[in-house]
Design a protein around this motif. Sequence first.
Motif, PDB file in Angstrom:
ATOM      1  N   GLU A   1       0.850  -1.190   0.000  1.00 54.77           N
ATOM      2  CA  GLU A   1       0.000   0.000   0.000  1.00 54.77           C
ATOM      3  C   GLU A   1       0.884   1.238   0.000  1.00 54.77           C
ATOM      4  O   GLU A   1       1.704   1.425   0.905  1.00 54.77           O
ATOM      5  N   ILE A   2       0.694   2.055  -1.017  1.00 59.36           N
ATOM      6  CA  ILE A   2       1.407   3.337  -1.082  1.00 59.36           C
ATOM      7  C   ILE A   2       0.417   4.421  -0.678  1.00 59.36           C
ATOM      8  O   ILE A   2      -0.670   4.529  -1.268  1.00 59.36           O
TER       9      ILE A   2
ATOM     10  N   VAL B   1       4.938   3.805   2.707  1.00 56.26           N
ATOM     11  CA  VAL B   1       4.885   2.604   1.869  1.00 56.26           C
ATOM     12  C   VAL B   1       4.769   1.417   2.817  1.00 56.26           C
ATOM     13  O   VAL B   1       5.701   1.133   3.574  1.00 56.26           O
ATOM     14  N   LEU B   2       3.605   0.775   2.786  1.00 59.26           N
ATOM     15  CA  LEU B   2       3.351  -0.312   3.740  1.00 59.26           C
ATOM     16  C   LEU B   2       3.376  -1.640   3.006  1.00 59.26           C
ATOM     17  O   LEU B   2       2.652  -1.821   2.020  1.00 59.26           O
ATOM     18  N   LEU B   3       4.177  -2.543   3.499  1.00 58.41           N
ATOM     19  CA  LEU B   3       4.210  -3.889   2.962  1.00 58.41           C
ATOM     20  C   LEU B   3       3.728  -4.821   4.065  1.00 58.41           C
ATOM     21  O   LEU B   3       4.408  -4.965   5.095  1.00 58.41           O
ATOM     22  N   ASN B   4       2.568  -5.384   3.850  1.00 58.78           N
ATOM     23  CA  ASN B   4       1.925  -6.192   4.899  1.00 58.78           C
ATOM     24  C   ASN B   4       1.860  -5.427   6.218  1.00 58.78           C
ATOM     25  O   ASN B   4       2.093  -5.963   7.296  1.00 58.78           O
ATOM     26  N   GLY B   5       1.551  -4.132   6.103  1.00 55.22           N
ATOM     27  CA  GLY B   5       1.361  -3.289   7.277  1.00 55.22           C
ATOM     28  C   GLY B   5       2.632  -2.701   7.856  1.00 55.22           C
ATOM     29  O   GLY B   5       2.594  -1.870   8.754  1.00 55.22           O
ATOM     30  N   VAL B   6       3.789  -3.116   7.359  1.00 52.14           N
ATOM     31  CA  VAL B   6       5.053  -2.597   7.892  1.00 52.14           C
ATOM     32  C   VAL B   6       5.541  -1.464   6.987  1.00 52.14           C
ATOM     33  O   VAL B   6       5.602  -1.622   5.768  1.00 52.14           O
ATOM     34  N   ASN B   7       5.868  -0.330   7.622  1.00 53.58           N
ATOM     35  CA  ASN B   7       6.306   0.833   6.842  1.00 53.58           C
ATOM     36  C   ASN B   7       7.762   0.644   6.401  1.00 53.58           C
ATOM     37  O   ASN B   7       8.682   0.647   7.207  1.00 53.58           O
ATOM     38  N   LEU B   8       7.945   0.513   5.100  1.00 50.63           N
ATOM     39  CA  LEU B   8       9.285   0.265   4.564  1.00 50.63           C
ATOM     40  C   LEU B   8      10.188   1.493   4.640  1.00 50.63           C
ATOM     41  O   LEU B   8      11.396   1.380   4.525  1.00 50.63           O
ATOM     42  N   LEU B   9       9.596   2.677   4.842  1.00 46.95           N
ATOM     43  CA  LEU B   9      10.393   3.894   4.834  1.00 46.95           C
ATOM     44  C   LEU B   9      11.040   4.177   6.182  1.00 46.95           C
ATOM     45  O   LEU B   9      11.873   5.067   6.284  1.00 46.95           O
ATOM     46  N   GLU B  10      10.674   3.395   7.199  1.00 50.16           N
ATOM     47  CA  GLU B  10      11.305   3.601   8.513  1.00 50.16           C
ATOM     48  C   GLU B  10      12.769   3.192   8.434  1.00 50.16           C
ATOM     49  O   GLU B  10      13.131   2.233   7.734  1.00 50.16           O
ATOM     50  N   ARG B  11      13.591   3.914   9.222  1.00 53.24           N
ATOM     51  CA  ARG B  11      15.043   3.692   9.186  1.00 53.24           C
ATOM     52  C   ARG B  11      15.383   2.243   9.510  1.00 53.24           C
ATOM     53  O   ARG B  11      16.260   1.649   8.881  1.00 53.24           O
ATOM     54  N   LYS B  12      14.674   1.661  10.468  1.00 48.36           N
ATOM     55  CA  LYS B  12      15.035   0.307  10.918  1.00 48.36           C
ATOM     56  C   LYS B  12      14.749  -0.736   9.842  1.00 48.36           C
ATOM     57  O   LYS B  12      15.294  -1.833   9.867  1.00 48.36           O
ATOM     58  N   MET B  13      13.880  -0.384   8.878  1.00 52.23           N
ATOM     59  CA  MET B  13      13.542  -1.325   7.810  1.00 52.23           C
ATOM     60  C   MET B  13      14.538  -1.249   6.661  1.00 52.23           C
ATOM     61  O   MET B  13      14.593  -2.151   5.823  1.00 52.23           O
ATOM     62  N   GLN B  14      15.334  -0.162   6.631  1.00 58.20           N
ATOM     63  CA  GLN B  14      16.223   0.059   5.491  1.00 58.20           C
ATOM     64  C   GLN B  14      17.239  -1.064   5.356  1.00 58.20           C
ATOM     65  O   GLN B  14      17.604  -1.462   4.239  1.00 58.20           O
TER      66      GLN B  14
END
Lengths: 234, 412
Positions: free
Chosen positions: A10-11, A67-80
């Motif tokens: 989901e964008i 940008v949510l992938l299965n509810g997780v925000n990919l733009l958060e630093r920890k996801m990078q």
Amino acid sequence: MNENSQLSLEIQSLRKSFRRGKKQVLQDITLQARGGQCIGILGANGCGKSTLLSILAGIQRPDSGNVLLNGVNLLERKMQRNLSSLVGFVPQEPPLMAELTAYDNLKLWYCQSPLSLERELEEGFLATLGIPDFLTVSVGHMSGGMKKRLSIGCSIAMSPRVLLLDEPGAALDLLCKEYIETYLRQFRSQGNLILIATHEEREIALCDQLFLLKNGVLSPLSYEGDIHQIAKTL
Amino acid sequence: MKTIFVYFQLEMKRMLRSLPGIILGSLLLILLLAGTFWLCHKSTQNPAQKKHISVGIVAREGEPFIDWMIDAVSQIKSTKYTCHFRRLAEKEAQRQIEQGKINVIFLIPKDYVASIIRGENKHVTIRFSQGQTTIVSFLLRELCTAASSFILNSEAGIYTMQDYYREHRLPHASRDELNLNIAYIKEIAKLEEGVKLEEIKIPDSYSQTSRFLASGIVLFFFLWGIAYGNLLTSQNHAFQQKLRISSLGYPLQVILRNLAFFLINTLSFAILLAIAHILCHVQGMPLPGTILSQPERLWVFGASLLPILWMAASFIQWVYETAEDRFGGAIFLFLATLLLALLSGCFYPLDYLPLSIQNLAKALPLYHSVEYALSCLDRSPSPIHLVWIMGYGSGFLGIAMLWRNVRMRYRT
């Protein structure tokens, strides 16, 4: 993230501008997609397709949005740090070391992969892309089609669920396009998601949904098999 | 972590592939530099150009015959040297030779001429700085010539003595004349023993050959980068960006490339040293009196130059990071190195430049590199110049990292 779960992307209201806000490239981009889909993004040259894909790949940062992938925000630093294991990106310019062979380039991206490079070359996606045929060829001596296939092979090293492709079929011969198309169908059939920025008719025909990016706005586009009809809307 | 290691391995691999071409290019560059410095050396040896020698004479006030001896030597015409003599006090003479204002000091002991007549063997001390041995050889030869002239005049004295003995009917004229002649002959024969040589070490005093060798090596390290354009220009942006999202940030990419480049340079340098080692066995060592007096010490000398090699590698990498294309980078590298070399006194003594530029030179990387290389030749590597070199190397690498980071972030 459970690899077997239904994938959803989901964008939400993505915005991006350059030159300190003077050039608004993306305005409130909103999109929803599921695993097993191939989403096509069309638009004139320079409309912002590559920028959108770069943001989704984590290369660029948006001004705002999620940008949510299965509810997780990919733009958060920890996801990078983990992004490459979730999202594979095939840019227009092949991201390869020119002086080395295909095998050396694959080694770099597969060194931390959960997949076995040798196994993938024998019977996996790399075999589907026909990469074993030119494994020992130096990148500098490869054709455009070989480089593009190798780029795709490198981008799927971390077994991502989402694959972003920026004009993968541009300037390729029919055989190469066939390889890529076969691979994309296989990838999609495994419940993964593809976002592809394209101008190619075969790739457009592959897509389940089409969107038009024009003046920074993303709007759905219907395709009834007539490429000329699409060209008029660009 | 694994990605870092594999990326470093691949950087090494792509540079190793170019090694044969780099070695060939290096040999050509060495020939070019050797030819340049040989021409510089020949031009300073031009017989049409006389070398000016400043000689300090330290002697007791009123010491007889000193002025006569100076006149005698001054009258000797030399096609190579013009001598200027100055009478100085000993402390003043020492100060001036340390400052490079005079080349040689003659220390005449008290009552020197009288001691020769009495048959005593007092020493004349010739004090000179390193690198002045050819001048000393010249002066010793002129001194002998002057002494011969002294003898001739003394012979005139002997004939006068004979007239005197005859006029006054004094006995033992032949014996006295013989004794006097024998005494003079003994003194002339002992003349070189009557001269004591003292070599004093003056800071920053090196022979021209040493200077040219050190300058040549440093310039070689910097200009070597022209052959590396293909390997050091930035890889395509997509590749750099993908590496970054795989946890290999832009600064780390630069550091790993620097490390690979330095190691390949070291390997190339080792190959060139091996060739030099073989040549030195065949031709003989080029610089006796330095660390290069024995072939085995060549490797110790080479190892001591590694900090300069690393600094040059960092400089070259920064140039190509800035230029982004190999031709622009090669041209920039050549011009920047040439400018630095001209301002650092690589081709001529620093004294030739205006004082303000001399002060600037002492802050430039090539100046410290050459001085450090000279100190290594002298078997005593200078820690001060080493600190400058490591500082410059870190600085260039830091700027390269910053440039890459800023440029890539600006693009995105």
